[in-house]
Design a protein around this motif. Structure first.
Motif, PDB file in Angstrom:
ATOM      1  N   ARG A  27       0.781  -1.283   0.091  1.00  7.99           N
ATOM      2  CA  ARG A  27       0.002  -0.123  -0.029  1.00  7.99           C
ATOM      3  C   ARG A  27       0.980   1.065   0.051  1.00  7.99           C
ATOM      4  NH1 ARG A  27      -4.687  -0.205   4.148  1.00  7.99           N
ATOM      5  NH2 ARG A  27      -5.398   1.748   2.995  1.00  7.99           N
ATOM      6  N   ALA A  28       2.032   1.120   0.597  1.00  8.19           N
ATOM      7  CA  ALA A  28       2.701   2.270   0.718  1.00  8.19           C
ATOM      8  C   ALA A  28       3.425   2.650  -0.823  1.00  8.19           C
ATOM      9  CB  ALA A  28       4.345   1.998   1.527  1.00  8.19           C
ATOM     10  N   VAL A  29       3.561   1.911  -1.780  1.00  7.30           N
ATOM     11  CA  VAL A  29       4.092   2.108  -3.281  1.00  7.30           C
ATOM     12  C   VAL A  29       2.904   2.572  -4.015  1.00  7.30           C
ATOM     13  CG1 VAL A  29       6.004   0.725  -2.953  1.00  7.30           C
ATOM     14  CG2 VAL A  29       4.181  -0.088  -3.878  1.00  7.30           C
ATOM     15  N   ASP A  30       1.788   2.546  -3.505  1.00  5.77           N
ATOM     16  CA  ASP A  30       0.608   2.860  -4.341  1.00  5.77           C
ATOM     17  C   ASP A  30      -0.461   3.565  -3.457  1.00  5.77           C
ATOM     18  OD1 ASP A  30      -1.364   3.166  -6.306  1.00  5.77           O
ATOM     19  OD2 ASP A  30      -2.126   1.193  -6.226  1.00  5.77           O
ATOM     20  N   PRO A  31      -0.161   4.677  -2.811  1.00  2.00           N
ATOM     21  CA  PRO A  31      -1.103   5.280  -1.869  1.00  2.00           C
ATOM     22  C   PRO A  31      -2.507   5.957  -2.251  1.00  2.00           C
ATOM     23  CG  PRO A  31       0.761   6.803  -2.229  1.00  2.00           C
ATOM     24  CD  PRO A  31       1.000   5.407  -3.127  1.00  2.00           C
ATOM     25  N   GLY A  32      -2.387   6.200  -3.669  1.00  2.42           N
ATOM     26  CA  GLY A  32      -3.647   6.810  -4.435  1.00  2.42           C
ATOM     27  C   GLY A  32      -3.460   8.519  -4.054  1.00  2.42           C
ATOM     28  N   ASN A  88      -2.971  13.286  -6.416  1.00  6.51           N
ATOM     29  CA  ASN A  88      -3.390  12.031  -7.117  1.00  6.51           C
ATOM     30  C   ASN A  88      -2.103  11.465  -7.603  1.00  6.51           C
ATOM     31  OD1 ASN A  88      -4.685   9.671  -7.942  1.00  6.51           O
ATOM     32  ND2 ASN A  88      -5.732  10.730  -9.564  1.00  6.51           N
ATOM     33  N   VAL A  89      -1.451  10.426  -7.023  1.00  4.17           N
ATOM     34  CA  VAL A  89      -0.561   9.559  -7.517  1.00  4.17           C
ATOM     35  C   VAL A  89      -0.908   8.166  -8.037  1.00  4.17           C
ATOM     36  CG1 VAL A  89       1.338  10.854  -6.458  1.00  4.17           C
ATOM     37  CG2 VAL A  89       0.311   8.876  -5.210  1.00  4.17           C
ATOM     38  N   GLY A  90      -2.294   8.036  -8.026  1.00  8.24           N
ATOM     39  CA  GLY A  90      -2.982   6.830  -8.448  1.00  8.24           C
ATOM     40  C   GLY A  90      -3.278   6.890  -9.892  1.00  8.24           C
ATOM     41  N   PRO A  91      -4.201   5.917 -10.175  1.00  9.32           N
ATOM     42  CA  PRO A  91      -4.918   6.189 -11.668  1.00  9.32           C
ATOM     43  C   PRO A  91      -5.341   7.253 -11.825  1.00  9.32           C
ATOM     44  CG  PRO A  91      -5.820   4.127 -10.445  1.00  9.32           C
ATOM     45  CD  PRO A  91      -5.016   4.992  -9.410  1.00  9.32           C
ATOM     46  N   ASP A 120      -7.419  14.274 -18.268  1.00  7.19           N
ATOM     47  CA  ASP A 120      -6.690  15.442 -18.924  1.00  7.19           C
ATOM     48  C   ASP A 120      -6.891  16.489 -17.865  1.00  7.19           C
ATOM     49  OD1 ASP A 120      -9.529  15.525 -18.660  1.00  7.19           O
ATOM     50  OD2 ASP A 120      -9.937  16.377 -20.893  1.00  7.19           O
ATOM     51  N   GLY A 121      -7.203  16.460 -16.773  1.00 11.24           N
ATOM     52  CA  GLY A 121      -7.284  17.344 -15.717  1.00 11.24           C
ATOM     53  C   GLY A 121      -6.171  17.565 -14.813  1.00 11.24           C
ATOM     54  N   SER A 122      -6.074  18.199 -13.679  1.00  8.27           N
ATOM     55  CA  SER A 122      -5.068  18.473 -12.678  1.00  8.27           C
ATOM     56  C   SER A 122      -4.986  17.283 -11.891  1.00  8.27           C
ATOM     57  CB  SER A 122      -5.385  19.595 -11.895  1.00  8.27           C
ATOM     58  OG  SER A 122      -4.566  19.696 -10.744  1.00  8.27           O
ATOM     59  N   LYS A 123      -3.995  17.043 -11.271  1.00  7.92           N
ATOM     60  CA  LYS A 123      -3.429  15.922 -10.480  1.00  7.92           C
ATOM     61  C   LYS A 123      -3.511  16.392  -9.003  1.00  7.92           C
ATOM     62  CE  LYS A 123      -0.400  12.725 -11.672  1.00  7.92           C
ATOM     63  NZ  LYS A 123       0.701  11.976 -11.782  1.00  7.92           N
ATOM     64  N   VAL A 156      -7.357   6.758   2.079  1.00  7.00           N
ATOM     65  CA  VAL A 156      -6.202   7.914   2.411  1.00  7.00           C
ATOM     66  C   VAL A 156      -6.911   8.370   3.920  1.00  7.00           C
ATOM     67  CG1 VAL A 156      -4.864   9.704   2.044  1.00  7.00           C
ATOM     68  CG2 VAL A 156      -5.393   7.995   0.586  1.00  7.00           C
ATOM     69  N   ARG A 157      -6.437   8.148   4.933  1.00  5.49           N
ATOM     70  CA  ARG A 157      -6.951   8.557   6.138  1.00  5.49           C
ATOM     71  C   ARG A 157      -6.110   9.433   6.780  1.00  5.49           C
ATOM     72  NH1 ARG A 157      -6.176   7.407  11.225  1.00  5.49           N
ATOM     73  NH2 ARG A 157      -7.806   7.561  12.953  1.00  5.49           N
TER      74      ARG A 157
END
Length: 174
Positions: A27-32, A88-91, A120-123, A156-157
């Motif tokens: 989960r740490a490498v893919d936090p969302g 957003n660092v996920g999908p 196509d939007g902001s992350k 993400v809490r």
């Protein structure tokens, strides 16, 4: 059995006494979502904390806006609004909904309640959290949390600590 805090006097442990939990590497490498902060914010924080200058006038107001993955309001009189920005660092296409566990005696509202990221939007997305004291108590921290979930893999809490006050006392050391 309830967990006891270390130190004297002995007391039941609260979120200030506990760690962040066990690390889950997958989960740490893919936090969302992440709460990213510019190094300039850290510099201002340290400068205002250690050697307050003219640009530190509204220190508490500015401190509430520090983009940390937690929210602490040490002197809630009436209501306070803080903002946080997530990246957003996920999908690339994702929708997150908020779930709030309000601290006892405090109303919490989040705007917006849903964040949508598109290819196509902001992350980045900014949200505001408003805390309003419901009970007039003096000097007691209450705890809660705020969690953003995409309904699937990511949740993400962040912890929330609020201390409502009626009047600020110099000798108040809760």
């Amino acid at each position: 059995m309830p967990i006891q805090a270390e130190g004297l006097p002995r007391k039941l442990a609260d979120p200030f006494d506990m760690g962040g939990g066990h690390i889950d590497p997958d989960r740490a490498v893919d936090p969302g979502l992440v709460y990213d902060m510019d190094p300039i914010e850290y510099t201002k924080f340290f400068r205002c904390t250690l050697d307050a200058k003219d640009d530190c006038d509204s220190y508490m107001g500015w401190l509430y806006q520090l983009n940390l993955p937690s929210i602490a309001v040490p002197d809630l009189e009436g209501s306070v609004t803080v903002s946080r920005t997530v990246t957003n660092v996920g999908p690339a296409a994702a929708t997150y909904r908020v779930a709030v566990e309000a601290p006892a005696g405090v109303d919490v509202s989040v705007e917006p309640e849903v964040m949508t990221f598109t290819t196509d939007g902001s992350k980045n997305a900014t949200f505001k959290v408003t805390f309003t004291a419901r009970r007039m108590v003096q000097g007691v921290y209450t705890f809660g949390s705020l969690a953003w979930s995409d309904g699937g893999v990511h949740s993400v809490r962040i912890p929330v600590a609020v201390r409502p006050v009626i009047e600020d006392f110099v000798a108040d050391v809760s």
